[in-house]
Design an enzyme around this catalytic site. Structure first.
Site, short mmCIF file in Angstrom:
data_model
loop_
_atom_site.label_atom_id
_atom_site.label_comp_id
_atom_site.label_asym_id
_atom_site.label_seq_id
_atom_site.Cartn_x
_atom_site.Cartn_y
_atom_site.Cartn_z
N GLU A 378 61.73 -9.69 72.14
CA GLU A 378 61.92 -9.70 70.59
C GLU A 378 62.82 -9.13 69.65
O GLU A 378 62.82 -9.08 68.54
CB GLU A 378 60.14 -9.16 70.83
CG GLU A 378 59.43 -10.25 71.54
CD GLU A 378 59.13 -10.32 73.03
OE1 GLU A 378 58.10 -11.35 73.40
OE2 GLU A 378 60.22 -9.23 73.16
N GLN A 400 55.05 -14.77 70.24
CA GLN A 400 53.74 -15.34 71.35
C GLN A 400 52.47 -14.87 71.10
O GLN A 400 51.60 -15.68 71.08
CB GLN A 400 54.76 -15.95 72.98
CG GLN A 400 53.97 -16.74 73.83
CD GLN A 400 54.58 -16.98 74.74
OE1 GLN A 400 54.31 -16.35 75.73
NE2 GLN A 400 55.47 -17.99 74.61
N PHE A 401 52.73 -13.36 70.95
CA PHE A 401 50.70 -13.19 71.01
C PHE A 401 51.63 -11.74 70.03
O PHE A 401 52.43 -11.27 70.52
CB PHE A 401 50.57 -12.78 72.21
CG PHE A 401 50.38 -13.89 72.84
CD1 PHE A 401 48.75 -14.10 72.93
CD2 PHE A 401 50.67 -14.45 73.88
CE1 PHE A 401 47.68 -14.85 73.93
CE2 PHE A 401 50.71 -15.59 74.91
CZ PHE A 401 49.06 -15.62 74.45
N ALA A 402 50.64 -11.17 69.27
CA ALA A 402 51.00 -9.63 68.60
C ALA A 402 50.45 -8.95 69.27
O ALA A 402 52.30 -8.19 69.34
CB ALA A 402 49.78 -10.07 67.33
N ASP A 403 50.12 -8.70 70.66
CA ASP A 403 50.99 -7.11 71.54
C ASP A 403 52.52 -7.36 71.81
O ASP A 403 52.78 -6.55 72.16
CB ASP A 403 49.98 -7.84 72.45
CG ASP A 403 48.82 -8.81 72.49
OD1 ASP A 403 47.71 -7.80 73.59
OD2 ASP A 403 48.39 -9.72 71.63
N PHE A 404 53.36 -8.36 71.97
CA PHE A 404 53.99 -8.17 72.35
C PHE A 404 55.43 -7.65 71.21
O PHE A 404 56.77 -7.47 71.05
CB PHE A 404 54.84 -10.24 72.69
CG PHE A 404 54.24 -10.56 74.45
CD1 PHE A 404 53.24 -10.18 74.29
CD2 PHE A 404 54.18 -11.37 74.39
CE1 PHE A 404 52.71 -10.77 75.31
CE2 PHE A 404 54.01 -12.34 75.14
CZ PHE A 404 52.95 -12.08 76.38
N HIS A 445 46.46 -9.57 75.50
CA HIS A 445 46.83 -10.40 75.15
C HIS A 445 45.41 -10.38 73.96
O HIS A 445 45.83 -11.64 73.15
CB HIS A 445 46.60 -11.80 75.73
CG HIS A 445 47.95 -11.88 76.76
ND1 HIS A 445 47.63 -11.32 77.98
CD2 HIS A 445 48.84 -13.23 76.42
CE1 HIS A 445 49.19 -11.66 78.75
NE2 HIS A 445 49.87 -12.83 78.28
#
Length: 639
Positions: A378, A400-404, A445
């Site tokens: 990222e 892919q997910f905001a967490d990442f 996630h």
């Protein structure tokens, strides 16, 4: 090489006199910056570091502007907002580094990618020290460049020490160039103190790379003969090592060569030095005579974001009932059609269409040059998006997910957010953030992490709750030359339908939507919280509520908020995020500061439990604030 050496020697005098605040010396390393810059074409980008003054002088950047920069004067490249070499200039195709070092390598990838997409035979050169090769960004940037065959020249100045840490405490391999093999990348070791070796080898490589785009790793063996910065000193360097490198001074060696060849005489050398001394003194005087910067609050605030004049695009009458995920996909697809320079990047977004299928069919329609699968990196991809913007393109990055986004946090908050304020460069980047709980995805996630970014000046944050808003706001976010975090709630993707125009249209950022009107209570929310509020209000039609959907969190529509609160006198702010430090806290403080005399009850904040997001259904339901909101609504009504 002589000009940057003489400028440095003068700067060291000025530093001792207290006329500049700091200096990062490159004495002994001039051959690398000068050799690389001389081998590149004038319109090819170079991304230097602290000790690469020779890049700036070789590109003939006006000396008085450099001197003004180092003194924090308005005539510098950052107007006193940053120091040293922390700046860029499009005029000279130079992009300076930030103190975090690593992101600039990913930025170089993005600049090179833009050249490659436009089929321009150009290369990009980026510098780092041997210390910077230990950062994850180094690995990510080299890996991306190798996978995408990007024409980037990665120049590593191995000067033996990262500040005071010797190389044997930094990496285990014998040579940094050995790392190239791990990326399937061509790599070379060059004597960093031999200007002819540098110029000839780099010229040969760049000519080849323009015809056959690919990355190349260069390790320059050299030595920094001053401290990391002057306050550091060099006591940690053994005396014999210093003597060894002093005997290999690049300027002394080249002078001897030129003298032997009959090109340089003592008289000519003396004349050159006199001319340079005069030029340095003249330009220093210009910088010293320039008035110090003055503080102007309006000007400072006005330079945080790049100028963007919103222009409303009104759609035709054709409407279709679609889901939120369809609206996002449709908005992105129509933006791709509208802007030929828009590139979409993310993990599994090409043939697979992304984990939520937002980009399904895009690769076939727009081609793999513009719809790009990325490695799992990222930080490098956010940095590459910045590079695309520097090289006159637009970028949308899908997390892919905001967490990442946490692994891409540094370039977002330290590079993209600050770049316009620092040197007037826009960051035409949208980062799409699938977020939120309610789908049993667990702690990694399910976060809704908008508060990480709303407090960072320079970023815009958008968080729609409905398909109509999502499509129009995404279009505007892509048109806006400033960096935008665009939050999309996963639980709403396929559960919320709405009539949405089939044509391209825009909606303004910073304008809230009033969904219901009433005189009893103001309810402020966004994202999934809006739907929880609507559900509660359907059960209690007797309560007269002004329901405000913020839609964008930065910029924030304070006018709509204050107008409603002054009318109702009671307010609840509902967010899905955990309560402490969230958006609701700031809105509450603003209301108290601006509407205190109109309040008939304490401002109520409702948010999720102060825990990570749990996985099991019962735990997740207890974590989320849906039921707590209903209780708070009744408490406030009877207060």
């Amino acid at each position: 090489m002589l000009l940057p050496r003489m400028i440095e020697e003068k700067m060291l005098v000025l530093l001792r006199q207290g006329k500049i605040s700091k200096w990062f010396s490159g004495i002994g390393q001039e051959a690398i910056a000068v050799g690389v810059a001389s081998a590149l074409e004038k319109d090819e980008y170079i991304l230097p570091m602290h000790r690469n003054l020779g890049v700036f002088t070789t590109r003939e950047v006006p000396l008085h502007r450099l001197f003004s920069q180092w003194q924090g004067k308005a005539g510098g490249f950052t107007g006193g907002r940053d120091r040293s070499f922390h700046f860029g200039t499009q005029e000279y195709r130079i992009v300076g580094m930030i103190s975090h070092l690593g992101p600039q390598m990913g930025v170089a990838d993005g600049i090179a990618l833009a050249h490659k997409i436009r089929k321009e035979q150009k290369i990009t050169a980026v510098f780092t020290g041997e210390g910077g090769t230990s950062e994850g960004d180094f690995h990510e940037a080299l890996n991306v460049a190798a996978v995408w065959d990007l024409p980037v020249l990665f120049c590593v100045e191995n000067n033996g020490y990262g500040l005071s840490t010797p190389v044997e405490e930094q990496f285990k391999c014998k040579n940094l160039a050995d790392k190239g093999a791990g990326y399937g990348m061509e790599a070379h070791i060059i004597d960093g103190n031999n200007i002819l070796d540098i110029y000839n080898k780099v010229s040969e490589l760049t000519e080849s790379m323009r015809k056959d785009p690919r990355p190349v790793l260069l390790e320059f063996k050299t030595f920094r003969r001053r401290g990391h910065e002057e306050a550091s000193g060099t006591k940690y360097v053994p005396a014999e090592l210093m003597e060894y490198w002093e005997a290999r001074d690049p300027i002394a060696h080249y002078s001897e060569f030129l003298t032997r060849e009959g090109i340089l005489s003592g008289e000519k050398d003396k004349l050159l030095r006199q001319q340079m001394t005069a030029a340095i003194q003249e330009n220093l005087k210009k910088a010293f005579d320039e008035a110090p910067v003055t503080f102007d609050e309006e000007r400072e605030l006005g330079n945080v974001y790049g100028k963007f004049e919103y222009r409303e695009t009104v759609p035709g009458p054709s409407m279709k009932n679609i889901r939120l995920v369809d609206a996002v996909s449709q908005g992105l697809e129509q933006a791709m059609e509208r802007f030929d320079d828009l590139v979409v990047m993310g993990q599994d977004i090409a043939e697979y269409g992304g984990v939520f299928k937002v980009t399904e069919g895009f690769a076939e329609k727009f081609g793999r040059e513009r719809v790009r699968n990325t490695p799992i990196c990222e930080s490098a991809i956010v940095s590459a998006a910045m590079g695309l913007s520097i090289n006159r393109m637009k970028a949308v990055v899908e997390m892919q997910f905001a967490d990442f986004v946490s692994t891409g946090f540094n370039p977002l908050v330290n590079y993209l957010a600050k770049v316009h304020y620092r040197w007037g460069q826009h960051a035409d980047v949208v980062v799409r953030m699938p977020c939120g709980a309610g789908v049993g995805a667990g702690p990694f996630h399910s976060q809704t992490n908008e508060a990480w970014f709303t407090k960072t000046p320079g970023l815009k944050v958008v968080y729609p709750a409905f398909p109509y808003d999502a499509k129009g706001l995404l279009a505007t976010a892509i048109e806006d030359p400033n960096p935008v975090l665009f939050f999309e709630h996963k639980a709403l993707y396929r559960s919320i339908y709405q009539e949405v125009p089939e044509d391209y249209y825009t909606l303004p950022l910073g304008k809230a939507s009033v969904l219901r009107e009433g005189n009893d209570i103001t309810v402020i929310s966004y994202g999934a919280g809006i739907h929880w509020a609507l559900e509660a209000l359907e059960e209690h039609q007797e309560i007269g509520v002004d329901l405000i959907d913020l839609r964008t969190l930065q910029p924030l529509d304070t006018e709509t908020i204050f107008t409603s609160v002054r009318k109702t006198g009671k307010v609840i702010i509902l967010q899905e995020d955990t309560l402490f430090g969230g958006v609701a806290s700031d809105i509450s403080a603003m209301i108290v500061e601006n509407c205190f005399e109109h309040l008939d009850a304490p401002v109520q904040r409702v948010g999720s439990l102060e825990t990570p997001v749990p996985f099991a259904g019962a735990l997740e339901e207890g974590f989320l604030p849906r039921q707590r909101f209903k209780a708070a609504l009744h408490r406030l009504l009877v207060y």
